[in-house]
Design a protein around this motif. Sequence first.
Motif, PDB file in Angstrom:
ATOM      1  N   ARG A 131      18.864  19.275  88.152  1.00 45.09           N
ATOM      2  CA  ARG A 131      19.613  19.654  87.396  1.00 45.09           C
ATOM      3  C   ARG A 131      19.481  21.265  87.081  1.00 45.09           C
ATOM      4  O   ARG A 131      20.393  21.929  87.145  1.00 45.09           O
ATOM      5  CB  ARG A 131      19.613  18.896  86.163  1.00 45.09           C
ATOM      6  N   GLU A 132      18.274  21.564  86.734  1.00 52.74           N
ATOM      7  CA  GLU A 132      17.934  22.784  86.437  1.00 52.74           C
ATOM      8  C   GLU A 132      18.279  23.859  87.690  1.00 52.74           C
ATOM      9  O   GLU A 132      18.828  25.168  87.599  1.00 52.74           O
ATOM     10  CB  GLU A 132      16.522  23.263  86.097  1.00 52.74           C
ATOM     11  N   ALA A 133      17.781  23.354  88.860  1.00 53.52           N
ATOM     12  CA  ALA A 133      18.044  24.111  89.939  1.00 53.52           C
ATOM     13  C   ALA A 133      19.740  24.384  90.557  1.00 53.52           C
ATOM     14  O   ALA A 133      20.164  25.423  90.886  1.00 53.52           O
ATOM     15  CB  ALA A 133      17.518  23.713  91.201  1.00 53.52           C
ATOM     16  N   ARG A 134      20.531  23.268  90.110  1.00 58.39           N
ATOM     17  CA  ARG A 134      21.874  23.392  90.239  1.00 58.39           C
ATOM     18  C   ARG A 134      22.500  24.500  89.531  1.00 58.39           C
ATOM     19  O   ARG A 134      23.185  25.241  89.846  1.00 58.39           O
ATOM     20  CB  ARG A 134      22.600  22.017  90.284  1.00 58.39           C
ATOM     21  N   ALA A 135      21.976  24.498  88.021  1.00 63.08           N
ATOM     22  CA  ALA A 135      22.461  25.540  87.149  1.00 63.08           C
ATOM     23  C   ALA A 135      22.077  26.762  87.564  1.00 63.08           C
ATOM     24  O   ALA A 135      22.930  27.657  87.335  1.00 63.08           O
ATOM     25  CB  ALA A 135      22.029  25.018  85.735  1.00 63.08           C
ATOM     26  N   ARG A 136      20.793  27.124  88.305  1.00 63.54           N
ATOM     27  CA  ARG A 136      20.643  28.169  88.465  1.00 63.54           C
ATOM     28  C   ARG A 136      21.519  28.766  89.542  1.00 63.54           C
ATOM     29  O   ARG A 136      21.575  30.034  89.833  1.00 63.54           O
ATOM     30  CB  ARG A 136      19.171  28.194  88.857  1.00 63.54           C
ATOM     31  N   ALA A 137      21.835  27.868  90.660  1.00 70.55           N
ATOM     32  CA  ALA A 137      22.505  28.228  91.647  1.00 70.55           C
ATOM     33  C   ALA A 137      23.920  28.421  91.358  1.00 70.55           C
ATOM     34  O   ALA A 137      24.523  29.376  91.633  1.00 70.55           O
ATOM     35  CB  ALA A 137      22.601  26.834  92.613  1.00 70.55           C
ATOM     36  N   VAL A 138      24.474  27.895  90.434  1.00 72.74           N
ATOM     37  CA  VAL A 138      25.860  28.263  89.772  1.00 72.74           C
ATOM     38  C   VAL A 138      25.750  29.674  89.170  1.00 72.74           C
ATOM     39  O   VAL A 138      26.680  30.580  89.406  1.00 72.74           O
ATOM     40  CB  VAL A 138      26.467  27.112  88.830  1.00 72.74           C
ATOM     41  N   GLU A 139      24.740  29.928  88.386  1.00 72.59           N
ATOM     42  CA  GLU A 139      24.569  31.236  87.893  1.00 72.59           C
ATOM     43  C   GLU A 139      24.464  32.293  88.856  1.00 72.59           C
ATOM     44  O   GLU A 139      25.025  33.278  88.702  1.00 72.59           O
ATOM     45  CB  GLU A 139      23.301  31.360  86.798  1.00 72.59           C
ATOM     46  N   MET A 140      23.773  32.087  89.905  1.00 70.54           N
ATOM     47  CA  MET A 140      23.452  33.257  90.877  1.00 70.54           C
ATOM     48  C   MET A 140      24.668  33.352  91.673  1.00 70.54           C
ATOM     49  O   MET A 140      25.106  34.604  92.106  1.00 70.54           O
ATOM     50  CB  MET A 140      22.396  32.865  91.951  1.00 70.54           C
ATOM     51  N   LEU A 141      25.670  32.329  91.647  1.00 74.55           N
ATOM     52  CA  LEU A 141      26.860  32.583  92.685  1.00 74.55           C
ATOM     53  C   LEU A 141      27.691  33.249  91.740  1.00 74.55           C
ATOM     54  O   LEU A 141      28.420  34.267  92.238  1.00 74.55           O
ATOM     55  CB  LEU A 141      27.532  31.405  93.050  1.00 74.55           C
ATOM     56  N   ARG A 142      27.596  33.053  90.449  1.00 71.55           N
ATOM     57  CA  ARG A 142      28.383  33.970  89.719  1.00 71.55           C
ATOM     58  C   ARG A 142      28.043  35.442  89.560  1.00 71.55           C
ATOM     59  O   ARG A 142      28.877  36.156  89.473  1.00 71.55           O
ATOM     60  CB  ARG A 142      28.418  33.335  88.050  1.00 71.55           C
ATOM     61  N   ARG A 143      26.650  35.754  89.589  1.00 74.78           N
ATOM     62  CA  ARG A 143      26.132  36.997  89.395  1.00 74.78           C
ATOM     63  C   ARG A 143      26.487  38.029  90.843  1.00 74.78           C
ATOM     64  O   ARG A 143      26.905  38.950  90.688  1.00 74.78           O
ATOM     65  CB  ARG A 143      24.517  36.984  89.567  1.00 74.78           C
ATOM     66  N   VAL A 144      26.610  37.190  92.063  1.00 70.16           N
ATOM     67  CA  VAL A 144      27.137  37.831  93.169  1.00 70.16           C
ATOM     68  C   VAL A 144      28.498  37.974  93.335  1.00 70.16           C
ATOM     69  O   VAL A 144      28.905  38.320  94.300  1.00 70.16           O
ATOM     70  CB  VAL A 144      26.199  37.354  94.392  1.00 70.16           C
ATOM     71  N   GLY A 145      29.368  37.247  92.307  1.00 72.33           N
ATOM     72  CA  GLY A 145      30.842  37.706  92.535  1.00 72.33           C
ATOM     73  C   GLY A 145      31.453  36.307  93.266  1.00 72.33           C
ATOM     74  O   GLY A 145      32.731  36.645  93.635  1.00 72.33           O
ATOM     75  N   ILE A 146      30.886  35.354  93.319  1.00 73.88           N
ATOM     76  CA  ILE A 146      31.776  34.011  93.887  1.00 73.88           C
ATOM     77  C   ILE A 146      32.486  33.734  92.761  1.00 73.88           C
ATOM     78  O   ILE A 146      32.250  33.190  91.891  1.00 73.88           O
ATOM     79  CB  ILE A 146      30.702  33.008  94.317  1.00 73.88           C
ATOM     80  N   PRO A 147      33.959  33.596  93.057  1.00 74.47           N
ATOM     81  CA  PRO A 147      34.858  33.004  92.174  1.00 74.47           C
ATOM     82  C   PRO A 147      34.719  31.612  92.057  1.00 74.47           C
ATOM     83  O   PRO A 147      34.194  30.862  92.980  1.00 74.47           O
ATOM     84  CB  PRO A 147      36.285  33.244  92.683  1.00 74.47           C
ATOM     85  N   GLN A 148      34.745  30.940  90.833  1.00 78.07           N
ATOM     86  CA  GLN A 148      34.688  29.384  90.620  1.00 78.07           C
ATOM     87  C   GLN A 148      33.453  28.927  90.919  1.00 78.07           C
ATOM     88  O   GLN A 148      33.614  28.009  91.742  1.00 78.07           O
ATOM     89  CB  GLN A 148      35.784  28.575  90.961  1.00 78.07           C
ATOM     90  N   PRO A 149      32.247  29.498  90.648  1.00 84.09           N
ATOM     91  CA  PRO A 149      30.882  29.150  91.163  1.00 84.09           C
ATOM     92  C   PRO A 149      30.518  27.705  90.800  1.00 84.09           C
ATOM     93  O   PRO A 149      29.884  27.253  91.718  1.00 84.09           O
ATOM     94  CB  PRO A 149      29.918  30.230  90.501  1.00 84.09           C
TER      95      PRO A 149
END
Length: 357
Positions: free
Chosen positions: A139-157
């Motif tokens: 769960r923590e890893a998924r949340a981190r993946a969403v955060e990182m996708l947001r940081r690199v500019g992926i829409p609707q991470p």
Amino acid sequence: MSTHTQVSTHTQAGAAFLSVRDLKVHFSTEDGVVRAVDGLSFELERGRTLGIVGESGSGKSVTNLAILGLHDRGRTALDGEVLLDGKELLTATERELERLRGNKMSMIFQDALASLSPYHTVGAQIGETYRKHTGASRREARARAVEMLRRVGIPQPDVRVDDYPHQFSGGMRQRAMIAMALVCDPELLIADEPTTALDVTVQAQIMDLLRDLQQEFGTAIIFITHDLGVISRIADDVLVMYGGRCVEKGGRAEVLRAPLHPYTLGLLGSMPSLDGPVDVPLSPIPGTPPSLLTPPQGCRFHPRCAFAEKVGGGLCGSNRPLLEPSEGHSERHAAACHLTPEQRREYFADYAAARVN
């Protein structure tokens, strides 16, 4: 992302975070020994970007694979010293390197599609890297993946995290690769031609992203490319490689505006100028890069150099030039060339004039 901040504080500001000294990387093959890197030295501080430029086969990627410990240990002979925050990497065990890779140092590869597994979602691949180094839950890893996708500019991470690589565009896949490389806040990021397969607009976006992330985290970046136009946009310092050796290094403006080595001058002459006349013909460097099985004696560029005969005495073909500063230039701007400062001023000016006329 407090981990990076905590780690960053224990090295004195301005000190070399990465120090490479007289690095040699030689491969054993059926045809003989390939001297892929032959006595390379440089330093990199935190928060700065070093652009390593040169033609294919110059030793750029091999250098950085050696830093990461990703070479074939059974066929590769390493010599010299590579210090990362004071830790010697060349003598580190594979277990030690595995702890450092992804955590303290990371790499972005050129071909994101080939580097990402087609069988797993992008989020799962980013999350697995995070779990491996931090022990986080799924769960923590998924949340981190969403955060990182947001940081690199992926829409609707929060939605795209469950997509597979083939569902991403080329630019988005490269952003995902950057997210994976940065997920554990590495202090050294090596980018191996990460924009080569992208169009110029996406290239600019990726370089802007790397600069923004560097400013946020203070990351030291090595950016490998054959394109001096890319170097002019992203690098603080430039190292020019040819035939496994450094032929010139210095600050970006110094190297690009007042090159000291004929090879650097040739690279500049073979690319269009963004601010000069549009009708200036390009001047490709004649010949081909040297075989690193049997490299030329002396200066390895001399068989292709337009100025070797002007030095006289066969010096370029017999004596290896030292990498040293030139009169009238800063101590940080150095080149390995037998031309005198007077010859360089005369011949390089003539060369530039010939391009314009």
